[in-house]
Design a protein around this motif. Structure first.
Motif, PDB file in Angstrom:
ATOM      1  N   PRO A  13      10.735  10.094 -21.927  1.00 53.56           N
ATOM      2  CA  PRO A  13      10.661   8.702 -21.467  1.00 53.56           C
ATOM      3  C   PRO A  13      11.955   8.209 -20.836  1.00 53.56           C
ATOM      4  O   PRO A  13      11.924   7.337 -19.969  1.00 53.56           O
ATOM      5  CB  PRO A  13      10.323   7.925 -22.740  1.00 53.56           C
ATOM      6  N   TRP A  14      13.087   8.774 -21.250  1.00 52.15           N
ATOM      7  CA  TRP A  14      14.363   8.359 -20.650  1.00 52.15           C
ATOM      8  C   TRP A  14      14.439   8.858 -19.212  1.00 52.15           C
ATOM      9  O   TRP A  14      14.842   8.112 -18.314  1.00 52.15           O
ATOM     10  CB  TRP A  14      15.536   8.875 -21.477  1.00 52.15           C
ATOM     11  N   ALA A  15      14.032  10.088 -18.984  1.00 51.90           N
ATOM     12  CA  ALA A  15      14.015  10.637 -17.616  1.00 51.90           C
ATOM     13  C   ALA A  15      12.963   9.924 -16.769  1.00 51.90           C
ATOM     14  O   ALA A  15      13.169   9.683 -15.573  1.00 51.90           O
ATOM     15  CB  ALA A  15      13.750  12.141 -17.657  1.00 51.90           C
ATOM     16  N   ARG A  16      11.823   9.574 -17.371  1.00 54.27           N
ATOM     17  CA  ARG A  16      10.776   8.855 -16.645  1.00 54.27           C
ATOM     18  C   ARG A  16      11.312   7.504 -16.181  1.00 54.27           C
ATOM     19  O   ARG A  16      11.050   7.063 -15.069  1.00 54.27           O
ATOM     20  CB  ARG A  16       9.547   8.680 -17.546  1.00 54.27           C
ATOM     21  N   GLN A  17      12.081   6.848 -17.030  1.00 50.97           N
ATOM     22  CA  GLN A  17      12.658   5.555 -16.651  1.00 50.97           C
ATOM     23  C   GLN A  17      13.676   5.717 -15.522  1.00 50.97           C
ATOM     24  O   GLN A  17      13.773   4.849 -14.643  1.00 50.97           O
ATOM     25  CB  GLN A  17      13.276   4.878 -17.869  1.00 50.97           C
ATOM     26  N   ASP A  18      14.399   6.822 -15.523  1.00 51.22           N
ATOM     27  CA  ASP A  18      15.328   7.086 -14.407  1.00 51.22           C
ATOM     28  C   ASP A  18      14.549   7.309 -13.112  1.00 51.22           C
ATOM     29  O   ASP A  18      14.947   6.817 -12.050  1.00 51.22           O
ATOM     30  CB  ASP A  18      16.196   8.312 -14.711  1.00 51.22           C
ATOM     31  N   ALA A  32      13.347   4.036 -11.875  1.00 46.68           N
ATOM     32  CA  ALA A  32      14.463   3.282 -11.273  1.00 46.68           C
ATOM     33  C   ALA A  32      14.761   3.784  -9.865  1.00 46.68           C
ATOM     34  O   ALA A  32      14.981   2.982  -8.953  1.00 46.68           O
ATOM     35  CB  ALA A  32      15.705   3.389 -12.155  1.00 46.68           C
ATOM     36  N   ARG A  33      14.747   5.095  -9.681  1.00 43.06           N
ATOM     37  CA  ARG A  33      15.038   5.647  -8.338  1.00 43.06           C
ATOM     38  C   ARG A  33      13.983   5.221  -7.324  1.00 43.06           C
ATOM     39  O   ARG A  33      14.311   4.758  -6.229  1.00 43.06           O
ATOM     40  CB  ARG A  33      15.122   7.171  -8.394  1.00 43.06           C
ATOM     41  N   SER A  34      12.712   5.360  -7.677  1.00 49.61           N
ATOM     42  CA  SER A  34      11.665   5.014  -6.711  1.00 49.61           C
ATOM     43  C   SER A  34      11.585   3.505  -6.488  1.00 49.61           C
ATOM     44  O   SER A  34      11.349   3.052  -5.356  1.00 49.61           O
ATOM     45  CB  SER A  34      10.311   5.587  -7.147  1.00 49.61           C
ATOM     46  N   THR A  35      11.813   2.727  -7.526  1.00 48.15           N
ATOM     47  CA  THR A  35      11.792   1.266  -7.363  1.00 48.15           C
ATOM     48  C   THR A  35      12.980   0.805  -6.528  1.00 48.15           C
ATOM     49  O   THR A  35      12.849  -0.096  -5.699  1.00 48.15           O
ATOM     50  CB  THR A  35      11.791   0.566  -8.734  1.00 48.15           C
ATOM     51  N   THR A  36      14.131   1.434  -6.713  1.00 45.39           N
ATOM     52  CA  THR A  36      15.304   1.092  -5.904  1.00 45.39           C
ATOM     53  C   THR A  36      15.048   1.411  -4.435  1.00 45.39           C
ATOM     54  O   THR A  36      15.360   0.594  -3.555  1.00 45.39           O
ATOM     55  CB  THR A  36      16.551   1.848  -6.407  1.00 45.39           C
ATOM     56  N   VAL A  55      15.463  -3.393 -11.632  1.00 42.97           N
ATOM     57  CA  VAL A  55      16.043  -2.072 -11.873  1.00 42.97           C
ATOM     58  C   VAL A  55      17.364  -2.201 -12.633  1.00 42.97           C
ATOM     59  O   VAL A  55      17.617  -1.460 -13.591  1.00 42.97           O
ATOM     60  CB  VAL A  55      16.251  -1.305 -10.545  1.00 42.97           C
ATOM     61  N   VAL A  56      18.199  -3.138 -12.238  1.00 45.77           N
ATOM     62  CA  VAL A  56      19.492  -3.329 -12.905  1.00 45.77           C
ATOM     63  C   VAL A  56      19.285  -3.756 -14.359  1.00 45.77           C
ATOM     64  O   VAL A  56      19.881  -3.180 -15.280  1.00 45.77           O
ATOM     65  CB  VAL A  56      20.361  -4.358 -12.142  1.00 45.77           C
ATOM     66  N   VAL A  57      18.434  -4.739 -14.582  1.00 48.31           N
ATOM     67  CA  VAL A  57      18.184  -5.235 -15.941  1.00 48.31           C
ATOM     68  C   VAL A  57      17.551  -4.145 -16.803  1.00 48.31           C
ATOM     69  O   VAL A  57      17.971  -3.915 -17.942  1.00 48.31           O
ATOM     70  CB  VAL A  57      17.302  -6.500 -15.909  1.00 48.31           C
ATOM     71  N   ALA A  58      16.554  -3.444 -16.268  1.00 46.26           N
ATOM     72  CA  ALA A  58      15.888  -2.382 -17.030  1.00 46.26           C
ATOM     73  C   ALA A  58      16.869  -1.264 -17.386  1.00 46.26           C
ATOM     74  O   ALA A  58      16.817  -0.722 -18.500  1.00 46.26           O
ATOM     75  CB  ALA A  58      14.709  -1.822 -16.246  1.00 46.26           C
ATOM     76  N   GLY A  59      17.757  -0.926 -16.467  1.00 41.52           N
ATOM     77  CA  GLY A  59      18.758   0.106 -16.748  1.00 41.52           C
ATOM     78  C   GLY A  59      19.685  -0.294 -17.881  1.00 41.52           C
ATOM     79  O   GLY A  59      20.011   0.517 -18.755  1.00 41.52           O
ATOM     80  N   ALA A  86       0.932   2.907 -12.071  1.00 43.10           N
ATOM     81  CA  ALA A  86      -0.147   3.767 -12.569  1.00 43.10           C
ATOM     82  C   ALA A  86       0.280   5.236 -12.559  1.00 43.10           C
ATOM     83  O   ALA A  86       0.011   5.977 -13.513  1.00 43.10           O
ATOM     84  CB  ALA A  86      -1.410   3.572 -11.737  1.00 43.10           C
ATOM     85  N   HIS A  87       0.948   5.644 -11.505  1.00 45.11           N
ATOM     86  CA  HIS A  87       1.447   7.024 -11.420  1.00 45.11           C
ATOM     87  C   HIS A  87       2.377   7.331 -12.593  1.00 45.11           C
ATOM     88  O   HIS A  87       2.211   8.338 -13.290  1.00 45.11           O
ATOM     89  CB  HIS A  87       2.171   7.227 -10.088  1.00 45.11           C
ATOM     90  N   HIS A  88       3.348   6.462 -12.811  1.00 39.47           N
ATOM     91  CA  HIS A  88       4.319   6.718 -13.882  1.00 39.47           C
ATOM     92  C   HIS A  88       3.693   6.587 -15.262  1.00 39.47           C
ATOM     93  O   HIS A  88       4.049   7.343 -16.177  1.00 39.47           O
ATOM     94  CB  HIS A  88       5.540   5.812 -13.721  1.00 39.47           C
ATOM     95  N   ALA A  89       2.751   5.683 -15.435  1.00 39.65           N
ATOM     96  CA  ALA A  89       2.077   5.563 -16.730  1.00 39.65           C
ATOM     97  C   ALA A  89       1.271   6.824 -17.022  1.00 39.65           C
ATOM     98  O   ALA A  89       1.317   7.370 -18.126  1.00 39.65           O
ATOM     99  CB  ALA A  89       1.165   4.334 -16.734  1.00 39.65           C
TER     100      ALA A  89
END
Length: 151
Positions: free
Chosen positions: A10-15, A18-22, A62-66, A142-145
């Motif tokens: 889940p930590w890598a998924r969040q990274d 963040a990359r795709s959202t950025t 992205v900043v807040v979630a990170g 949906a993809h990430h979930a």
């Protein structure tokens, strides 16, 4: 811990999120501001402004979630312990599926507004921007979930 070949860390998924959202957020800001500045009419100006605004919000998220992710990891004795990974995976999946529901609402609401406002080009352009941004977020979340998997 070795890398999870199925992408369920889940930590890598969040990274990855963040990359795709950025990338999407930055592209939305640049393209949106460019379109708004081109002065190609009220529809295009409002569409561009709407996309730039959503892109800016995406970047803030992205900043807040990170920061929140780093804080959660720091509070855990071992963020890669099986129980910590399982709990974070469950939370991430719940948040992403809830976002999917909200994203579908953005698409439906934006489409309804677009239809109702079709005689007002500025309002229609802003509504079309909501549809585009909501559709991206719907597919993205949906993809990430889906690929977050269950531990």
């Amino acid at each position: 811990m070795a890398a999870d070949p199925r992408g369920r860390d889940p930590w890598a998924r969040q990274d990855a999120l963040a990359r795709s959202t950025t990338a999407w957020g930055a592209a939305s800001v640049v393209a949106g501001l460019g379109l708004a500045a081109a002065r190609r009419g009220p529809f295009a100006t409002a569409f561009g402004t709407q996309n730039a605004g959503w892109g800016a919000v995406d970047l803030v998220i992205v900043v807040v979630a990170g920061r929140l992710k780093r804080r959660r990891m720091a509070r855990l004795p071992d963020p890669y312990a099986d129980d910590a990974l399982a709990a974070e995976s469950r939370t991430l999946r719940r948040v992403l599926w809830a976002n999917v529901v909200l994203d579908a609402g953005y698409v439906a609401g934006g489409a309804a507004l677009w239809r109702w406002r079709r005689d007002r080009p500025g309002a229609a352009g802003a509504s079309a921007g909501i549809v585009v941004q909501g559709a991206f977020l719907l597919l993205h979340d949906a993809h990430h979930a889906y690929w977050s998997g269950r531990r």
